[in-house]
Scaffold this motif. Structure first.
Motif, PDB file in Angstrom:
ATOM      1  N   THR A   1      46.289  22.548   9.232  1.00 52.07           N
ATOM      2  CA  THR A   1      44.901  22.755   8.796  1.00 52.07           C
ATOM      3  C   THR A   1      44.495  24.231   8.883  1.00 52.07           C
ATOM      4  O   THR A   1      43.303  24.545   8.981  1.00 52.07           O
ATOM      5  CB  THR A   1      43.953  21.920   9.661  1.00 52.07           C
TER       6      THR A   1
ATOM      7  N   GLN B   1      41.305  26.328   7.174  1.00 48.61           N
ATOM      8  CA  GLN B   1      40.454  25.273   6.609  1.00 48.61           C
ATOM      9  C   GLN B   1      39.005  25.742   6.594  1.00 48.61           C
ATOM     10  O   GLN B   1      38.521  26.406   7.501  1.00 48.61           O
ATOM     11  CB  GLN B   1      40.590  24.000   7.441  1.00 48.61           C
TER      12      GLN B   1
ATOM     13  N   SER C   1      33.695  22.444   8.256  1.00 47.78           N
ATOM     14  CA  SER C   1      33.508  21.009   8.073  1.00 47.78           C
ATOM     15  C   SER C   1      32.594  20.494   9.163  1.00 47.78           C
ATOM     16  O   SER C   1      32.094  21.260   9.992  1.00 47.78           O
ATOM     17  CB  SER C   1      34.864  20.292   8.096  1.00 47.78           C
ATOM     18  N   ALA C   2      32.401  19.189   9.202  1.00 46.09           N
ATOM     19  CA  ALA C   2      31.466  18.603  10.174  1.00 46.09           C
ATOM     20  C   ALA C   2      31.895  18.871  11.605  1.00 46.09           C
ATOM     21  O   ALA C   2      31.094  19.229  12.457  1.00 46.09           O
ATOM     22  CB  ALA C   2      31.355  17.099   9.934  1.00 46.09           C
TER      23      ALA C   2
ATOM     24  N   GLY D   1      35.081  26.527  10.534  1.00 48.72           N
ATOM     25  CA  GLY D   1      36.392  26.338   9.943  1.00 48.72           C
ATOM     26  C   GLY D   1      37.495  26.568  10.968  1.00 48.72           C
ATOM     27  O   GLY D   1      37.273  26.509  12.185  1.00 48.72           O
TER      28      GLY D   1
END
Length: 313
Positions: A81, A84, A87-88, A93
């Motif tokens: 990942t 990345q 996100s939640a 990231g």
């Protein structure tokens, strides 16, 4: 009975003496520090910088209050990942190794603040004491101390710290090697400020009166001169604190500052710059936190300077 005939003497009525008003024992004469504190409380810049610094200090002492992820645990990093987007579960990231960027940014505040505050305090103590001694005694003492200071002034701070850090990299001192390197090159400015303040203050009447009463050199220096020459040193130390944090980031970026597995904003910036075009967020977030921290301490120093200088009020 008073004579009211023309040309006769006129007797003025008896003056009634009014008792003197009692002075309240609780009222104290205003001092420089009292006036400065009263002025600082009305400055929005001071309040804003103190709020930011308070949040950063809490973040450095109790990072678990801001993030439940332990960035020192390798299991929390997933290489699949890497880079990345936010996100939640990961608001900033992930970095190039798949580690949570938000947790690393939070935990990186501790080393950056420890290095900045420790270096600023040590530089103020060393430079302040040497400046106090040189300014008070003068003569050969002042000459020798000033020449030594000029030698340190001639050394570029980052270049000198880079040389010291690379020479003693394997000493096991960790972040304290950075503190020592920056302190050795950061005290001359405080020396000059303290020396100038002491030279100005030692010709004042209160110092002459202390000498006449038989006060020794140590008592005059630490009981009379130091409190009156301390204000500019505090201002310089506060402003330099932000510069020391930025210098730590530069040294970590150059590879002689904080080293893995430790975390600092400078080290995060150094790791992220290799793939900045592919993933800019791993560099942007620690850089923003670093910039805000340095700006907060500089704003604090400016506010304290304006409050302690009567000419700027």
């Amino acid at each position: 009975m008073s004579d009211i005939r023309p040309g006769g003497p006129v007797f003025a009525p008896e003056e009634v003496e009014t008792p003197p008003k009692e002075v309240s024992k609780s009222s104290k004469p205003a001092s420089l520090w009292t006036d400065a504190w009263r002025d600082l409380r009305r400055r929005p810049i001071f309040i804003a910088s103190c709020c930011i610094i308070a949040v950063l200090v809490v973040m450095a002492i109790w990072p678990s209050l801001f993030s439940s992820i332990d960035p020192f645990n390798a299991r929390t990093c997933e290489l699949a990942t890497a880079r990345q987007l936010p996100s939640a579960g990961h608001p900033f990231g992930r970095d190039n190794l798949g580690c949570d960027l938000y947790a690393r940014t939070i935990y990186g505040a501790a080393n950056s603040l420890v290095i900045g505050i420790s270096t600023s305090v040590f530089a103020a103590i060393i430079g302040g004491l040497l400046g106090l001694i040189a300014g008070f005694f003068g003569g050969a003492t002042d000459t020798v101390a000033s020449r030594i200071t000029e030698i340190f002034f001639a050394i570029p701070s980052i270049l000198g710290a880079l040389l010291i850090g690379s020479t003693f990299r394997g000493s096991g001192l960790g972040i304290w090697l950075v503190v020592i390197s920056l302190t050795l090159l950061g005290w001359p400015m405080t020396f000059r400020i303290m020396r100038a303040a002491v030279i100005t203050a030692k010709s004042q009447d209160f110092v002459i009166a202390a000498r006449a009463l038989g006060a020794g050199s140590a008592r005059i220096m630490f009981r009379h001169l130091l409190p009156n020459a301390l204000a500019p040193v505090i201002v310089v130390a506060t402003i330099n604190l932000g510069g020391f944090i930025a210098a730590e980031a530069a040294l970590s970026y150059l590879g002689v500052g904080v080293q893995p597995p430790e975390i600092s904003w400078g080290l995060m910036i150094a790791d992220a710059q290799r793939r900045f075009l592919e993933a800019p967020l791993p560099l942007i977030f620690p850089a923003v936190f670093l910039s805000v921290t340095v700006l907060a301490f500089i704003m604090l120093g400016d506010a304290v300077r304006d409050a302690l200088d009567p000419k700027l009020r």
